[in-house]
Scaffold this active site. Structure first.
Site, PDB file in Angstrom:
ATOM      1  N   ASP A 149      -4.468  45.792  68.637  1.00  0.00           N
ATOM      2  CA  ASP A 149      -5.501  45.173  67.826  1.00  0.00           C
ATOM      3  C   ASP A 149      -5.500  45.787  66.426  1.00  0.00           C
ATOM      4  O   ASP A 149      -4.435  46.152  65.907  1.00  0.00           O
ATOM      5  CB  ASP A 149      -6.865  45.338  68.513  1.00  0.00           C
ATOM      6  CG  ASP A 149      -7.776  44.139  68.303  1.00  0.00           C
ATOM      7  OD1 ASP A 149      -8.218  43.932  67.165  1.00  0.00           O
ATOM      8  OD2 ASP A 149      -8.046  43.411  69.271  1.00  0.00           O
ATOM      9  N   HIS A 212     -12.579  44.859  64.672  1.00  0.00           N
ATOM     10  CA  HIS A 212     -12.240  44.076  65.866  1.00  0.00           C
ATOM     11  C   HIS A 212     -11.695  44.940  67.004  1.00  0.00           C
ATOM     12  O   HIS A 212     -12.106  44.812  68.158  1.00  0.00           O
ATOM     13  CB  HIS A 212     -11.221  43.008  65.467  1.00  0.00           C
ATOM     14  CG  HIS A 212     -11.011  41.921  66.467  1.00  0.00           C
ATOM     15  ND1 HIS A 212      -9.954  41.926  67.350  1.00  0.00           N
ATOM     16  CD2 HIS A 212     -11.692  40.790  66.706  1.00  0.00           C
ATOM     17  CE1 HIS A 212      -9.997  40.831  68.100  1.00  0.00           C
ATOM     18  NE2 HIS A 212     -11.040  40.125  67.724  1.00  0.00           N
ATOM     19  N   SER A 396     -11.815  36.726  72.224  1.00  0.00           N
ATOM     20  CA  SER A 396     -11.453  38.134  71.988  1.00  0.00           C
ATOM     21  C   SER A 396     -12.329  39.075  72.791  1.00  0.00           C
ATOM     22  O   SER A 396     -11.886  40.137  73.227  1.00  0.00           O
ATOM     23  CB  SER A 396     -11.632  38.483  70.507  1.00  0.00           C
ATOM     24  OG  SER A 396     -10.517  38.137  69.748  1.00  0.00           O
TER      25      SER A 396
END
Length: 463
Positions: A149, A212, A396
Site C-alpha cells: 500500500d 491509506h 479497500s
C-alpha cells in the site's frame, strides 16, 4: 470458479524455485507455439507514442541480463529502466522497432504496459464477530499479514511492537512525472523505516496524503490501545508493510486516472517486485495473507488471466498460493453490477466486495460471480498518520478484514491450503444475495466466530 483454480494450483504446483515464479499461461496458443504474447493495448499505444514503459516477462530459465542487453541494441529509442530487481522480468521503455524485435524473441513470455494503479479510497469487527473469535483465543498469534500500500505510520500506537520488517518498491519516471516514496529516494529499500509513510514526499499542503496504508493495516491487525476505536481483525498478527506507490506530480498522468496532481499511483512492476519479496520471506515470518487494496483498468466479468496487462501479477499470485499465502484484493469502487477491477480479476486472487453494517451492498462496490467474499467497507474507523484515527469507506477497507481472517484461520488450522481457508469462510459466512446484471448471485460475508468455532470443534477441513 475461483476455488477450482486455487485447488488446481495447489495440486499441480511443486515447491521449487523454478515453479515459484513460472510465467502464467496467459494464452494457450502462445504457450503451445512459444511465441511471445504482446499486449494489444501496448502495441496500439506504441504506435501513437515514441516509447512506452513496459514489463518484459521472460520464460523460465532465461536471463534478464542477456535479454535486456539485446533490447538495448535493438533501437536507440529504447531504454532499460529496471533490470536488477527480479530474475523473471525487467522494465524498459520500448519503441515500435524494439517491440517488433521482442515479438520474435523466443526467450520472452509476454510484453505489456507497466500500468499505474490507484488506491481504492473512499462497529465492522463486531459485525463479522472477529471480536468473539479473538476472545476465544483466535487472534492471529504467530502469523504475519503483508500490506502492499502507501506505507505505514510506523510509530502509531495501533501497531506497537508488531512490524516485523519493511520494504519499499517505488519507481521514479521523468516521463510519467513520478517520484519515489522510498525514504532513501531510491527505487527500492528494505529494512526498518523502508515503508515509513511520514516522509516529505507524502505531504500535500501540509497534510499527509499517504494515510491509506496505515488505515488498511489497522483494519487487518491493529491492537487496542488508548484512543483506538477497537481491535483490528487479527490484533496479535504481525505486520509486513510494503510501500508500492509513487508520488505523481504530472497533472496529465493524474487526470487520466480521475485525480488531480499530486496523486499517488502504483506501477505493476513495483507490485511484482514487492510480491516476489514476500515470497522470499514467507517462511521466516509465517505470512498468511497479502493485502492489495488497489487496482483499476477495464472491468472484468470473467477471469482476466488471458489479458497480460490485467494479469501482470498472476505469476506472483500463483507462487504465493503455492506457498499457502492468500492474495487478498479489493474488488474496486466503480459500482459495477457484474464485474471487478484488476488485479482482483485474476483467478488466483481472493476478490473482496464491501457491505455496510446492515449487510446491504455498499453502493460503490464492484460485484458479480468473480467476487469471492464480502466484508464491511462503509465508514470504517482505523489508524491514519500522526497517531490518529479516521473513517474511510471502500472495498479497500473490506479487503483487510479478509486478510485478517486468513491470519486467524492460519492460527486455527496451520495446515489449511488457501483454498481450504477460503471454503471455510464461504461455508460459515452470512449469505448475501444480489443481482449481477440479471443473474442471481450469492456470496458470503465473513463471520469469524463461526469460521473459528468449527475449526475449534474439529470439523473435517477437507473439501
Amino acid at each position: 470458479m475461483r476455488l477450482r483454480s486455487l485447488l488446481a494450483g495447489a495440486a499441480t504446483l511443486a515447491l521449487t524455485s523454478a515453479v515459484l515464479y513460472a510465467a502464467p499461461a496467459f494464452h494457450a496458443d502462445a504457450a503451445d507455439t512459444g511465441d511471445p504474447i504482446i499486449s494489444p493495448a501496448l502495441a496500439s499505444e506504441v504506435q501513437a507514442k515514441s516509447r512506452v514503459r513496459s514489463i518484459i516477462q521472460l520464460k523460465p530459465g532465461q536471463s534478464v541480463q542477456a535479454v535486456a542487453a539485446d533490447l538495448e541494441q535493438a533501437s536507440d529509442g529504447s531504454r532499460i529502466v529496471e533490470a536488477t530487481g527480479s530474475p523473471h522480468f525487467f522494465v524498459a521503455e520500448v519503441d515500435r522497432r524494439t517491440l517488433d524485435k521482442l515479438k520474435q524473441d523466443d526467450r520472452v513470455h509476454s510484453v505489456y504496459k507497466d500500468e499505474l494503479s490507484m488506491p481504492f479510497l473512499d462497529v465492522s469487527t463486531a459485525l463479522i464477530r472477529s471480536n468473539r473469535a479473538n476472545a476465544a483465543g483466535w487472534n492471529g498469534t504467530g502469523t504475519t499479514i503483508a500490506v502492499l500500500d502507501t506505507g505505514i505510520d510506523r510509530d502509531h500506537p495501533f501497531f506497537t511492537g508488531r512490524i516485523v520488517d519493511e520494504a519499499c518498491f517505488s519507481s521514479a519516471s521523468a516521463t510519467d512525472g513520478t517520484v519515489s516514496l522510498c525514504p532513501n529516494n531510491q527505487p527500492s529499500q528494505t529494512g526498518p523505516g523502508a515503508a515509513d509513510a511520514e516522509t516529505a514526499q507524502c505531504l500535500v499542503n501540509g497534510q499527509n496524503a499517504c494515510s491509506h496504508g496505515s488505515h488498511v493495516a489497522g483494519i487487518a491487525a491493529g491492537k487496542m490501545t488508548e484512543g483506538a476505536p477497537a481491535n483490528g481483525v487479527a490484533p496479535e498478527a504481525r505486520l509486513l508493510p510494503i510501500q508500492v506507490f509513487s508520488r505523481v506530480d504530472n497533472a496529465l498522468t493524474c487526470a487520466l486516472r480521475g485525480s488531480t496532481a499530486p496523486c499517488f499511483l502504483s506501477y505493476t512492476s513495483d507490485q511484482k517486485l514487492a510480491l516476489e519479496y514476500v515470497s522470499r520471506v514467507v517462511r521466516r515470518h509465517n505470512v498468511a495473507a497479502v493485502n492489495m487494496s488497489l487496482g483499476g483498468g477495464t472491468p472484468y466479468s470473467e477471469a482476466c488471466d488471458s489479458d497480460p496487462t490485467a494479469a501482470g501479477v498472476k505469476p506472483e499470485f500463483d507462487a504465493l498460493v503455492n506457498l499457502g499465502v492468500a492474495p487478498v484484493v479489493a474488488a474496486g469502487n466503480s459500482g459495477f453490477a457484474n464485474a471487478v477491477a484488476s488485479p482482483a480479476c485474476i483467478s488466483t486472487a481472493i476478490a473482496v466486495g464491501a457491505t455496510d453494517d446492515g449487510d446491504r451492498l455498499a453502493s460503490f462496490t464492484n460485484r458479480g460471480p468473480l467476487l469471492d467474499l464480502f466484508a464491511p467497507g462503509v465508514a470504517i474507523n482505523s489508524a491514519v498518520p500522526d497517531d490518529a484515527y479516521g473513517d474511510k469507506s471502500g472495498t479497500s477497507m473490506a479487503a483487510p478484514h479478509v486478510a485478517g481472517a486468513f491470519a486467524l484461520l492460519r492460527q486455527a488450522n496451520p495446515d489449511f491450503t488457501v483454498a481450504q481457508s477460503l471454503q471455510r469462510l464461504r461455508d460459515t459466512g452470512t449469505a448475501i444475495q444480489f443481482d449481477a446484471s440479471g443473474t442471481p448471485v450469492v456470496t458470503s460475508r465473513i463471520d469469524l466466530e463461526r469460521a473459528t468455532t468449527t475449526a475449534q470443534a474439529g470439523m473435517d477441513p477437507r473439501l
